[in-house]
Scaffold this motif. Structure first.
Motif, PDB file in Angstrom:
ATOM      1  N   HIS A 931       0.833  -1.207   0.000  1.00  0.00           N
ATOM      2  CA  HIS A 931       0.000   0.000   0.000  1.00  0.00           C
ATOM      3  C   HIS A 931       0.868   1.259   0.000  1.00  0.00           C
ATOM      4  O   HIS A 931       0.570   2.229  -0.707  1.00  0.00           O
ATOM      5  N   GLU A 932       1.934   1.238   0.786  1.00  0.00           N
ATOM      6  CA  GLU A 932       2.826   2.389   0.819  1.00  0.00           C
ATOM      7  C   GLU A 932       3.523   2.574  -0.528  1.00  0.00           C
ATOM      8  O   GLU A 932       3.680   3.704  -1.015  1.00  0.00           O
ATOM      9  N   TYR A 933       3.921   1.473  -1.133  1.00  0.00           N
ATOM     10  CA  TYR A 933       4.586   1.557  -2.444  1.00  0.00           C
ATOM     11  C   TYR A 933       3.621   2.095  -3.499  1.00  0.00           C
ATOM     12  O   TYR A 933       3.980   2.967  -4.303  1.00  0.00           O
ATOM     13  N   TYR A 934       2.394   1.591  -3.498  1.00  0.00           N
ATOM     14  CA  TYR A 934       1.398   2.023  -4.479  1.00  0.00           C
ATOM     15  C   TYR A 934       1.098   3.515  -4.321  1.00  0.00           C
ATOM     16  O   TYR A 934       0.978   4.247  -5.306  1.00  0.00           O
ATOM     17  N   ARG A 935       1.013   3.971  -3.088  1.00  0.00           N
ATOM     18  CA  ARG A 935       0.739   5.386  -2.837  1.00  0.00           C
ATOM     19  C   ARG A 935       1.951   6.258  -3.199  1.00  0.00           C
ATOM     20  O   ARG A 935       1.804   7.372  -3.700  1.00  0.00           O
ATOM     21  N   SER A 936       3.153   5.741  -2.944  1.00  0.00           N
ATOM     22  CA  SER A 936       4.355   6.539  -3.224  1.00  0.00           C
ATOM     23  C   SER A 936       4.535   6.785  -4.713  1.00  0.00           C
ATOM     24  O   SER A 936       5.056   7.826  -5.115  1.00  0.00           O
ATOM     25  N   LEU A 937       4.122   5.830  -5.562  1.00  0.00           N
ATOM     26  CA  LEU A 937       4.209   6.040  -7.005  1.00  0.00           C
ATOM     27  C   LEU A 937       3.388   7.245  -7.433  1.00  0.00           C
ATOM     28  O   LEU A 937       3.816   8.043  -8.278  1.00  0.00           O
ATOM     29  N   CYS A 938       2.220   7.387  -6.848  1.00  0.00           N
ATOM     30  CA  CYS A 938       1.341   8.504  -7.189  1.00  0.00           C
ATOM     31  C   CYS A 938       1.881   9.823  -6.636  1.00  0.00           C
ATOM     32  O   CYS A 938       1.964  10.823  -7.351  1.00  0.00           O
ATOM     33  N   LEU A 939       2.250   9.830  -5.350  1.00  0.00           N
ATOM     34  CA  LEU A 939       2.678  11.075  -4.714  1.00  0.00           C
ATOM     35  C   LEU A 939       3.990  11.588  -5.293  1.00  0.00           C
ATOM     36  O   LEU A 939       4.200  12.802  -5.382  1.00  0.00           O
ATOM     37  N   ARG A 940       4.855  10.687  -5.681  1.00  0.00           N
ATOM     38  CA  ARG A 940       6.125  11.124  -6.265  1.00  0.00           C
ATOM     39  C   ARG A 940       5.885  11.880  -7.566  1.00  0.00           C
ATOM     40  O   ARG A 940       6.533  12.890  -7.850  1.00  0.00           O
ATOM     41  N   ALA A 941       4.934  11.402  -8.365  1.00  0.00           N
ATOM     42  CA  ALA A 941       4.610  12.091  -9.614  1.00  0.00           C
ATOM     43  C   ALA A 941       3.958  13.446  -9.341  1.00  0.00           C
ATOM     44  O   ALA A 941       4.226  14.430 -10.042  1.00  0.00           O
ATOM     45  N   ILE A 942       3.117  13.513  -8.316  1.00  0.00           N
ATOM     46  CA  ILE A 942       2.478  14.783  -7.967  1.00  0.00           C
ATOM     47  C   ILE A 942       3.511  15.793  -7.486  1.00  0.00           C
ATOM     48  O   ILE A 942       3.502  16.967  -7.879  1.00  0.00           O
TER      49      ILE A 942
END
Length: 1012
Positions: A931-942
């Protein structure tokens, strides 16, 4: 060379190890920001000091097992980290070069003493002295001075080589200085009238300097061509038959000898690498006790220091070269820079690729255009081997001359292509020729992270190499893409045809062992063809004359699907699990089977003289496939090499590292894809073990544990420990009652140190009053929920359009919007154009309140023109312009929207990846915290998109996050940059209605710009 000249050369190098305080060539009078200074110190302190205990057995074994130190340096976008990296790395380079060439010992320079160095030097003068110092003394003079004959011979040969290295380097530096003097404009240039240079503006002076440089290169190349004609005219009197140039080059590569000697002092002579190793490759003292691994490590230590800077795109590489040019003389204009690129970047002067657009150049010099990089490479190689030869590759000396002139000052890919075009000399091969003498190499990810590509380029990694990888958050995905492989049915069937032709011709000459291995290879290829729906290479039956029944059509449709399986499952499904692939791959590599089969490429059937009905459709289809193979892989690339690459992927140690996608959905485009799920499969590559240090730089590296687990798992625990330590430091500082600075409760930077991993993070250089963070969750009563189920509804689309319209009315100058995907951008534009009233649609209203509404192009070649149009519209008046972009697209990284180009960044929704993707599901099974990895992919792009706005300390902008999830989700709020959330501490508690947000934006921009 005179002593005065030698003294001037040594003054360029720092004699003591530098710190940020020692860097006096920072290009701005005010000096670096505290964050920049801390970043430079972290880089310089984090690079390990060189050790020279390679003659001690224990130290030697330990050094051979060493790993490069990993530095994770995080600095927010817009803090000037590229300039900081340039200054710190060049300071390190100057110090290391001084130690390598001119290290003093007991107050005497190497040239004065002869050939001596200190015990800590990595220069080529330190190996033998260390060994002699460690010898036990007997107090008997003649016995202490005696050395074995073989050892004495080796030492003498090494001392000669040391002297050659220093003299060759000094000769190169002096030659480059002379060329720079030739470029320098004086009050009397090539024109007959005097010119007042002081009154010229920067643009005019730059154009004049460029013209003077091109004229000097053309004059030097003219001399090369005259000498070449004289040489061949002389040779024609003695030889009745001359070899073609490519045949001569092939013989030179095989024998290691040149057809004629290289004149001393020529460009080719100056650019030749001079290593510390013996000139005689077969010279191996019998008394030497060093193992081959120890000798290899010793050779790595004795290479001159070099910096390699890598980035994802060529625009980012060019920006770094421009930062180098900002440095004051003699630093910024004397660094020997080589920018590596492909032929498609305009470096191949005789041909033009579809990705290289230079209208003025094309009008003056019309060239043949090719539709792919493969065709461009094929055309280049064919022309070089043809009897007419390539007019841009006359001989090696002309290429070396252009390469030498390219080292006189920092030159990026575009400038190198321009020099090659103006001088009519191949810039592609010139960059390769200049590589051994480069101090700084700028290279894209795909050339650095792929070992075969490095070997093909001649890019050598050694102990004196410092690697800087910018925007390192993109590196895991880039490595996974490079390590993946695709095998089409067309290339597989062609490789089988090649193998069958080869066996038919040499069946009687091959041994039983060879036949056994080739039979296993043939069986493997059969299995690959069957898995893609092929006919297993068997003779085709006569095609049906009647139409297939409905049941047959359904069966054929069921066979066409896209499935995912592990390597073990794939091999078992095709009955190939009993074949040992490892010895087969060794055989293919040792025997160079792929190259041998290149000459057995089957030719298409010539049916020009036959009737159409005489050729079965199956044969016609095969003819088309064989014909298309040339356009797919080219005539210089064997289809068997593609099969070999795919078979190598099947040998991965774990099924979790990669998965095979069998795609038979489209007839005629069947393929197998090996998709890497774990980029850490390359953690043992030389990239992570050989260089002195590998610096991963970026604005959004956190969470560090996630990215380190994908790149270098051995330091992942250290990365997690670093983040935990930083969080504890922040918590302690927040709770500290003596902390009176509530506007900036956290330290400007944090540093974590361990043996093989260092981590650094810092805040933004901009003051918190220059940034306004707001969230919009409601527009005129409509909830802005941009999740997949509701984001395409007319109400949400209209709400987002109304918000954009009103933001453009309240924000001066440029507004940049980042949307989740290209598909959603198209949905919004169509909804705004349609509207309830086409005459007064949202799309038309946006055009009426701004100078222009511009959309991000889908073609990379159109990015520059799009940015130029937006720049003019945004800065021409306060009405500004609206730019619609995509998160993770072409404008979300490496683009500088400073000042009026962007006074407001709007991020609509959250670009979460599609969880239904089977590859993503398998990937989430590998990571410890999915879950943390999946969320980090999104937030890093933002976070990357948000950083496009604030580009320097005096810049200011508002940031609007448009989605109901931003203020309510704690995990999402923690994942945003700290410099952004600290700028507006109450951003989650404030009213997120559009009307309230616009009031706060008006107050923010009402503040005088001098206070921002």
């Amino acid at each position: 060379m005179s002593s005065s000249s030698s003294s001037s050369l040594t003054k360029r190098f720092l004699r003591s190890y530098p710190t940020a305080d020692d860097i006096d060539f920072f290009p701005f009078p005010s000096g670096p920001y505290p964050q920049q200074k801390a970043l430079m110190d972290a880089l310089l302190d984090g690079i390990p000091r060189s050790k020279n205990n390679i003659n001690d057995d224990d130290d030697d074994r330990r050094c051979c097992r060493r790993r490069s130190r990993i530095l994770a340096l995080e600095s927010p976008t817009g803090t000037g980290k590229s300039l900081s990296l340039a200054c710190a790395s060049l300071a390190w380079l100057q110090h290391e070069e001084y130690r390598y060439y001119y290290q003093k010992e007991d107050g005497v320079t190497e040239k004065q003493q002869g050939l001596s160095t200190s015990s800590t030097s990595t220069s080529p003068t330190s190996v033998v002295t260390e060994k002699n110092k460690s010898t036990t003394k007997t107090d008997i003079d003649w016995l202490d001075d005696w050395k074995p004959s073989v050892e004495h011979e080796e030492e003498t040969l090494q001392q000669k080589r040391k002297q050659q290295i220093v003299e060759r380097h000094d000769r190169l530096v002096q030659t480059l200085d002379d060329l720079r003097d030739a470029y320098r404009l004086t009050n009397h240039d090539n024109n007959n009238h005097p010119t007042n240079i002081a009154n010229d503006d920067d643009t005019n002076r730059e154009q004049r300097h460029k013209q003077r440089r091109e004229n000097t290169i053309r004059q030097a190349l003219t001399k090369c061509r005259i000498n070449e004609r004289k040489y061949w005219k002389k040779q024609s009197k003695h030889k009745s038959k001359l070899l073609l140039q490519y045949e001569q080059e092939e013989q030179e590569q095989q024998t290691g000898k040149r057809g004629r000697s290289i004149p001393e002092g020529s460009a080719e002579w100056l650019l030749q690498p001079v290593t510390f190793i013996s000139q005689h490759e077969d010279y191996t003292p019998q008394s030497s006790t060093k193992t081959q691994q120890q000798v290899s490590f010793q050779q790595q230590q004795q290479q001159p220091p070099q910096i390699i800077y890598a980035a994802r795109t060529h625009s980012q590489l060019s920006q770094f070269v421009q930062e180098i040019k900002k440095l004051p003389p003699p630093f910024g204009n004397t660094v020997r820079v080589v920018a590596l690129g492909s032929r498609s970047q305009g470096l191949c002067g005789q041909f033009v690729s579809p990705y290289h657009h230079h209208q003025q150049q094309q009008q003056q010099h019309p060239k043949q255009r090719y539709t792919s990089d493969t065709q461009l490479t094929e055309a280049c190689l064919e022309l070089r081997k043809s009897s007419s030869k390539c007019p841009h590759y006359l001989n090696q000396e002309t290429i070396a001359t252009l390469a030498l002139h390219s080292l006189t000052e920092p030159t990026d890919v575009e400038e190198m292509a321009s020099l090659g075009s103006s001088s009519k000399t191949c810039a592609y091969y010139a960059t390769r020729q200049a590589l051994p003498q480069a101090q700084l190499v700028v290279v894209p990810y795909n050339l650095l992270c792929n070992k075969p590509s490095r070997e093909a380029l001649g890019l050598t990694l050694h102990d004196n190499t410092l690697i800087l990888i910018d925007e390192a958050h993109n590196l895991p995905q880039a490595i996974a893409s490079m390590q993946s492989a695709t095998l089409t049915l067309t290339s597989t069937m062609t490789s089988l045809e090649q193998l069958q032709l080869y066996l038919t011709k040499y069946m009687d000459k091959l041994s039983a062992h060879h036949l056994q291995l080739l039979g296993q290879l043939k069986q493997l290829i059969h299995g690959l063809i069957v898995s893609m729906g092929g006919n297993n290479g068997k003779k085709r039956t006569k095609p049906q004359t009647t139409a297939p029944s409905l049941q047959q059509q359904q069966q054929q449709q069921q066979k066409r699907c896209r499935s995912l399986m592990t390597c073990s499952q794939f091999l078992v499904s095709q009955g190939l699990e009993t074949i040992n692939i490892f010895p087969l791959l060794r055989y293919m590599k040792d025997s160079k089977l792929s190259q041998k089969l290149l000459g057995f490429l089957p030719k298409p059937i010539d049916d020009s003289n036959s009737k159409t009905n005489d050729v079965p459709p199956s044969q016609a289809t095969m003819t088309q496939k064989i014909t298309s193979i040339n356009a797919t892989v080219g005539t210089h690339i064997s289809p068997m090499s593609i099969v070999e690459t795919f078979l190598e992927k099947l040998t991965y140690s774990s099924d979790k590292d990669g998965q095979i996608v069998v795609d038979t959905t489209t007839q005629g485009k069947e393929k197998l894809e090996f998709c890497v799920l774990n980029p850490a499969v390359q953690a043992e590559d030389d990239l992570w073990t050989v260089p002195r240090a590998v610096c991963l730089v970026g604005g959004t590296l956190q969470p560090l544990g996630v990215i380190m687990q994908e790149l270098v798992p051995s330091v992942a625990s250290r990365a997690i420990d670093a983040e935990r330590t930083w969080q504890q430091q922040k918590a302690a500082l927040t709770l500290n009652p003596n902390n009176n600075d509530r506007s900036r409760p956290f330290p400007p930077y944090q540093l974590y140190k361990s043996d093989n991993f260092w981590a650094f993070t810092c805040g933004h250089v901009v003051d918190s009053s220059h940034v306004l963070l707001q969230t919009v969750t409601r527009v005129d009563g409509t909830v802005v929920d941009v999740r997949h189920k509701t984001r395409s509804t007319p109400a949400v689309c209209d709400a987002i359009g109304k918000a954009m319209l009103r933001l453009c009315q309240h924000v001066p100058h440029g507004v940049v919007v980042f949307l989740p995907s290209y598909k959603y951008e198209q949905i919004l534009v169509e909804a705004w154009q349609r509207g309830s009233n086409s005459n007064n649609s949202i799309w038309k209203q946006l055009h009426s309140v701004t100078n222009a509404v511009i959309r991000e192009p889908k073609e990379a070649s159109q990015v520059e023109s799009t940015l130029n149009r937006y720049s003019k519209a945004a800065t021409s008046s306060s009405r500004g312009a609206l730019l619609l972009s995509v998160v993770g697209g072409k404008l979300s990284e490496g683009i500088n929207f400073a000042n009026d180009l962007c006074r407001c960044v709007v991020v609509v929704g959250m670009p979460f990846a599609d969880k239904s993707d089977p590859l993503l599901q398998e990937k989430l099974k590998l990571v410890p915290h999915p879950h943390e990895y999946y969320r980090s992919l999104c937030l890093r792009a933002i976070n990357q998109s948000v950083g496009r706005a604030i580009r320097h300390a005096n810049d200011y902008a508002s940031v609007v996050l448009m989605d109901v999830r931003y203020p309510v989700d704690d995990a999402i709020a923690r994942g945003l940059p700290s410099w952004l959330t600290e700028s507006t501490p109450g951003w989650r508690r404030q009213s997120s209605d559009l009307t309230s947000v616009l009031q706060r934006i008006d107050a923010f921009f009402a503040t005088p710009a001098t206070t921002k």
